[in-house]
Design a protein around this motif. Structure first.
Motif, PDB file in Angstrom:
ATOM      1  N   GLY A 101       0.800  -1.220   0.000  1.00 46.74           N
ATOM      2  CA  GLY A 101       0.000   0.000   0.000  1.00 46.74           C
ATOM      3  C   GLY A 101       0.828   1.263   0.000  1.00 46.74           C
ATOM      4  O   GLY A 101       0.322   2.333  -0.345  1.00 46.74           O
ATOM      5  N   VAL A 102       2.123   1.160   0.364  1.00 49.07           N
ATOM      6  CA  VAL A 102       2.940   2.370   0.458  1.00 49.07           C
ATOM      7  C   VAL A 102       3.072   3.055  -0.898  1.00 49.07           C
ATOM      8  O   VAL A 102       3.216   4.286  -0.978  1.00 49.07           O
ATOM      9  N   ALA A 103       2.995   2.288  -1.983  1.00 46.86           N
ATOM     10  CA  ALA A 103       3.127   2.874  -3.318  1.00 46.86           C
ATOM     11  C   ALA A 103       1.940   2.535  -4.207  1.00 46.86           C
ATOM     12  O   ALA A 103       2.017   2.697  -5.425  1.00 46.86           O
ATOM     13  N   VAL A 294      10.203   7.347   3.513  1.00 52.28           N
ATOM     14  CA  VAL A 294       9.806   7.816   4.845  1.00 52.28           C
ATOM     15  C   VAL A 294       8.435   7.258   5.206  1.00 52.28           C
ATOM     16  O   VAL A 294       8.193   6.828   6.347  1.00 52.28           O
ATOM     17  N   LYS A 295       7.536   7.224   4.240  1.00 52.67           N
ATOM     18  CA  LYS A 295       6.211   6.659   4.485  1.00 52.67           C
ATOM     19  C   LYS A 295       6.321   5.189   4.869  1.00 52.67           C
ATOM     20  O   LYS A 295       5.641   4.704   5.778  1.00 52.67           O
ATOM     21  N   SER A 296       7.206   4.466   4.190  1.00 49.56           N
ATOM     22  CA  SER A 296       7.411   3.058   4.487  1.00 49.56           C
ATOM     23  C   SER A 296       7.969   2.861   5.889  1.00 49.56           C
ATOM     24  O   SER A 296       7.507   1.985   6.637  1.00 49.56           O
ATOM     25  N   VAL A 297       8.945   3.669   6.270  1.00 53.59           N
ATOM     26  CA  VAL A 297       9.524   3.539   7.614  1.00 53.59           C
ATOM     27  C   VAL A 297       8.493   3.883   8.679  1.00 53.59           C
ATOM     28  O   VAL A 297       8.471   3.276   9.755  1.00 53.59           O
ATOM     29  N   ARG A 298       7.630   4.848   8.405  1.00 54.00           N
ATOM     30  CA  ARG A 298       6.576   5.184   9.375  1.00 54.00           C
ATOM     31  C   ARG A 298       5.590   4.016   9.545  1.00 54.00           C
ATOM     32  O   ARG A 298       5.099   3.772  10.647  1.00 54.00           O
ATOM     33  N   MET A 299       5.305   3.318   8.464  1.00 55.42           N
ATOM     34  CA  MET A 299       4.472   2.117   8.580  1.00 55.42           C
ATOM     35  C   MET A 299       5.167   1.086   9.467  1.00 55.42           C
ATOM     36  O   MET A 299       4.533   0.438  10.312  1.00 55.42           O
ATOM     37  N   PHE A 300       6.474   0.934   9.269  1.00 58.08           N
ATOM     38  CA  PHE A 300       7.248   0.019  10.109  1.00 58.08           C
ATOM     39  C   PHE A 300       7.224   0.468  11.566  1.00 58.08           C
ATOM     40  O   PHE A 300       7.063  -0.358  12.484  1.00 58.08           O
ATOM     41  N   ALA A 301       7.390   1.766  11.813  1.00 59.62           N
ATOM     42  CA  ALA A 301       7.392   2.277  13.188  1.00 59.62           C
ATOM     43  C   ALA A 301       6.077   1.989  13.891  1.00 59.62           C
ATOM     44  O   ALA A 301       6.056   1.639  15.083  1.00 59.62           O
TER      45      ALA A 301
END
Length: 323
Positions: A101-103, A294-301
């Motif tokens: 979903g990130v992209a 950054v969006k992907s890392v925020r999903m991970f966080a």
């Protein structure tokens, strides 16, 4: 699971990722690794329990064994949606999540752009412009009223369907477990593939690469397509049988293709696909937009917060299904 796991951010852009983790999990020891070769040693040195990993230097060299065979790593969070470069793994020992979903929106815009490019003959008009030729010479067509078949209705496929429907296309979809969906006029199971291919003006491939999808669009699939069909591949290299695609192009059995993924990446300079005027080639970049990492890392966080509190993780991947 532990409340304070040792975490590695395996990415070629560690500064942005570290900033997100410092903001969201300031109490954790977080380590950055920006190479494939150094990952195994770092995992061992810091006894990593959690690794966030991006495939940033191609698939052949990806250090999958460092992750799948580590005695300390319990969870691998993949920064993109595809996980074929990591598989296979034992889901009883290792949990793998992705960033599905990130992209999705960007990939859907790529697919829609490809549909419009072929319908408006933009590549043909560009060639005429370079030759300084006035006069139509080509023909524009509306996409409204045409039919798109979306193979794979995960987050990306659903985003494609939503945008296509808004543009007035008739939307057909294939998913492993068919069910009615608001943005699809029809949803079918995989057994309907060949029949649906014969109805489609555009075929958008959005499935993961697993044994059941490898070579999914092969000789039989291309033989079932209309001569006016355009194939758009935003899935993974290997889903489209490139030899069968070349045969279809040479036999003028399809109108053309827009390809962002290939069996071998980078696509070799001597690969015949480079030579077709009716094939648009992009270097596996359709999902790469400013800020996606950054969006992907925020999903991970967000998922890391669940992990630390013992809650179920989101986007857990079944290695057999690939999603």
């Amino acid at each position: 699971m532990s409340p304070r796991p040792s975490v590695i951010l395996h990415t070629d852009r560690p500064d942005a990722a570290l900033a997100v983790l410092k903001e969201t999990h300031p109490d954790l020891a977080v380590h950055a690794c920006d190479s494939y070769a150094a990952l195994r040693e770092m995992i061992e040195r810091v006894a990593a329990e959690v690794v966030y990993s991006i495939r940033f230097d191609g698939t052949p060299r990806y250090p999958r064994q460092a992750l799948t065979e580590s005695p300390t790593v319990k969870w691998v969070s993949i920064g993109g949606s595809g996980t074929d470069h990591l598989g296979p793994w034992d889901p009883k020992r290792l949990t793998v999540t992705n960033s599905a979903g990130v992209a999705a929106g960007m990939l859907a815009e790529y697919a829609l752009g490809a549909m419009l490019s072929f319908s408006l003959d933009l590549r043909g008009f560009e060639r005429r412009q370079q030759a300084r030729l006035w006069g139509s010479g080509g023909r524009v067509e509306p996409i409204e009223g045409k039919t798109v078949l979306i193979v794979g209705l995960g987050k990306t496929g659903t985003a494609v369907a939503s945008r296509a429907q808004a543009m007035g296309l008739h939307t057909l979809g294939i998913r492993a477990r068919p069910k009615a969906m608001p943005c699809l006029d029809e949803v079918h199971g995989p057994d309907a593939l060949l029949e649906l291919l014969g109805r489609a003006d555009f075929i958008v491939c959005c499935v993961p690469l697993v044994p059941s999808t490898r070579g999914l669009l092969g000789k039989a699939a291309f033989a079932a397509m209309k001569p006016s069909a355009v194939v758009i591949d935003i899935s993974r290299g290997g889903v489209v049988d490139e030899a069968a695609l070349l045969e279809a192009l040479d036999g003028k059995r399809i109108k053309g293709a827009a390809l962002d993924v290939f069996a071998t990446e980078p696509l070799p300079a001597d690969h015949p696909l480079w030579g077709y005027d009716n094939v648009a080639i992009t270097p596996h970049c359709a999902a790469v937009y400013d800020g996606w990492d950054v969006k992907s890392v925020r999903m991970f966080a967000d998922n890391l917060a669940r992990y630390r509190s013992g809650e179920p993780l989101e986007n857990v991947v079944n290695p057999e299904r690939g999603y």
